[in-house]
Design an enzyme around this catalytic site. Structure first.
Site, PDB file in Angstrom:
ATOM      1  N   GLU A 144       5.325  -3.054  -2.583  1.00  0.00           N
ATOM      2  CA  GLU A 144       5.029  -1.768  -3.242  1.00  0.00           C
ATOM      3  C   GLU A 144       3.995  -2.068  -4.328  1.00  0.00           C
ATOM      4  O   GLU A 144       4.311  -2.705  -5.335  1.00  0.00           O
ATOM      5  CB  GLU A 144       6.291  -1.171  -3.865  1.00  0.00           C
ATOM      6  CG  GLU A 144       5.999   0.124  -4.621  1.00  0.00           C
ATOM      7  CD  GLU A 144       7.184   0.598  -5.470  1.00  0.00           C
ATOM      8  OE1 GLU A 144       8.346   0.383  -5.079  1.00  0.00           O
ATOM      9  OE2 GLU A 144       6.925   1.178  -6.545  1.00  0.00           O
ATOM     10  N   ARG A 172      -0.618   1.450 -11.287  1.00  0.00           N
ATOM     11  CA  ARG A 172      -0.648   1.297 -12.751  1.00  0.00           C
ATOM     12  C   ARG A 172      -1.930   0.618 -13.192  1.00  0.00           C
ATOM     13  O   ARG A 172      -2.178   0.459 -14.376  1.00  0.00           O
ATOM     14  CB  ARG A 172       0.535   0.461 -13.219  1.00  0.00           C
ATOM     15  CG  ARG A 172       1.817   1.161 -12.987  1.00  0.00           C
ATOM     16  CD  ARG A 172       2.972   0.412 -13.566  1.00  0.00           C
ATOM     17  NE  ARG A 172       4.190   1.058 -13.162  1.00  0.00           N
ATOM     18  CZ  ARG A 172       5.376   0.745 -13.610  1.00  0.00           C
ATOM     19  NH1 ARG A 172       5.515  -0.207 -14.489  1.00  0.00           N
ATOM     20  NH2 ARG A 172       6.434   1.391 -13.183  1.00  0.00           N
ATOM     21  N   LYS A 209      14.619   6.775  -4.741  1.00  0.00           N
ATOM     22  CA  LYS A 209      14.566   5.733  -5.756  1.00  0.00           C
ATOM     23  C   LYS A 209      15.455   6.178  -6.922  1.00  0.00           C
ATOM     24  O   LYS A 209      15.390   7.342  -7.331  1.00  0.00           O
ATOM     25  CB  LYS A 209      13.118   5.556  -6.219  1.00  0.00           C
ATOM     26  CG  LYS A 209      12.931   4.594  -7.376  1.00  0.00           C
ATOM     27  CD  LYS A 209      11.459   4.332  -7.637  1.00  0.00           C
ATOM     28  CE  LYS A 209      11.296   3.396  -8.832  1.00  0.00           C
ATOM     29  NZ  LYS A 209       9.936   2.834  -8.926  1.00  0.00           N
TER      30      LYS A 209
HETATM   31  C1  3PG Z   1       9.056   0.403 -11.259  1.00  0.00           C
HETATM   32  O1  3PG Z   1       7.974   0.934 -11.459  1.00  0.00           O
HETATM   33  O2  3PG Z   1       9.676   0.593 -10.220  1.00  0.00           O
HETATM   34  C2  3PG Z   1       9.669  -0.398 -12.334  1.00  0.00           C
HETATM   35  O3  3PG Z   1       8.827  -0.487 -13.437  1.00  0.00           O
HETATM   36  C3  3PG Z   1      10.119  -1.749 -11.949  1.00  0.00           C
HETATM   37  O4  3PG Z   1      11.065  -2.068 -12.909  1.00  0.00           O
HETATM   38  P1  3PG Z   1      11.309  -3.562 -13.380  1.00  0.00           P
HETATM   39  O5  3PG Z   1       9.985  -4.087 -13.871  1.00  0.00           O
HETATM   40  O6  3PG Z   1      12.349  -3.440 -14.462  1.00  0.00           O
HETATM   41  O7  3PG Z   1      11.800  -4.340 -12.208  1.00  0.00           O
END
Ligand code: 3PG
Length: 214
Positions: free
Chosen positions: A41, A45, A129
């Site tokens: 995924e 960002r 999710k």
């Molecule tokens: C996401 O966008 O799914 C999360 O920021 C991932 O979360 P994590 O960095 O705490 O695993």
């Protein structure tokens, strides 16, 4: 459930990836595949997301690549045009969801409460999710949601890691867990793919152990 969601459920793990440069996309995808997790995924960002997805889809086609942190329909279009096979959103944006459902694009929208679940059910979506998982009540919240929404499956993400993933995966309503812990952005930026490989192999082994004993 679509084939894409079934594949994600079979792996039980979704690596959430942030790439500063698309040059890292191909070696990272190969690293994940070779470590036993042919799934990625890539989050929108960074400005490198679209190009990264394009490279993975073209050069490492045995990796199922999707787009994360999708906030707009335009981003869905960019991601799908680049080769994204699925869309992940942090929250529930009805316009984005409607566009994906109409165009048969697999989507796991983010929700973290009953209102979110019911918004998704309105669109016929039952794999969601659960984000941000730990901050939203974690395992206790998922157990509470299993009462009214027996058919819904969740992908808890946000604060999930090698230490707590077992608690999540042992719940019947958890299809997979997501997270960035096996793909640390700083390691990728430094080109330290062997460390990513080790973290990913460990995560894959953990999921296998939990599923075999659970
Ligand atoms: C996401 O966008 O799914 C999360 O920021 C991932 O979360 P994590 O960095 O705490 O695993």
């Amino acid at each position: 459930m679509t084939d894409v969601l079934r594949t994600i459920q079979n792996h039980g793990l979704v690596p959430v990836i942030k790439l500063e440069t698309a040059d890292a996309a191909e070696p990272l995808a190969e690293t994940l595949r070779d470590a036993g997790l042919p799934l990625a995924e890539v989050t929108f960002r960074t400005g490198a997301a679209e190009q990264s997805i394009r490279r993975i889809a073209a050069k490492v086609p045995d990796v199922l690549v999707g787009a994360g942190t999708i906030l707009t329909i335009d981003q869905v279009k960019q991601a799908v045009d680049a080769g994204a096979a699925f869309i992940v959103t942090p929250g529930f944006n009805p316009r984005v969801v409607e566009y994906c459902v109409k165009n048969r694009i697999p989507i796991t929208p983010g929700i973290n409460n009953p209102t979110g679940v019911e918004s998704a059910l309105e669109f016929g979506l039952t794999t969601l999710k659960f984000f941000p998982a730990e901050a939203s009540g974690g395992v206790a919240m998922l157990k509470a949601l299993s009462g009214p929404y027996g058919e819904v499956r969740y992908i808890p993400t946000g604060g999930v890691n090698a230490k707590n993933l077992g608690q999540y995966l042992s719940l019947k309503n958890v299809a997979a867990v997501g997270g960035s812990w096996m793909v640390p952005a700083d390691r990728i930026a430094q080109g330290e793919f062997e460390q990513v490989a080790q973290l990913t192999r460990d995560a894959v082994r953990l999921v296998g152990d939990i599923r075999n004993t659970g």
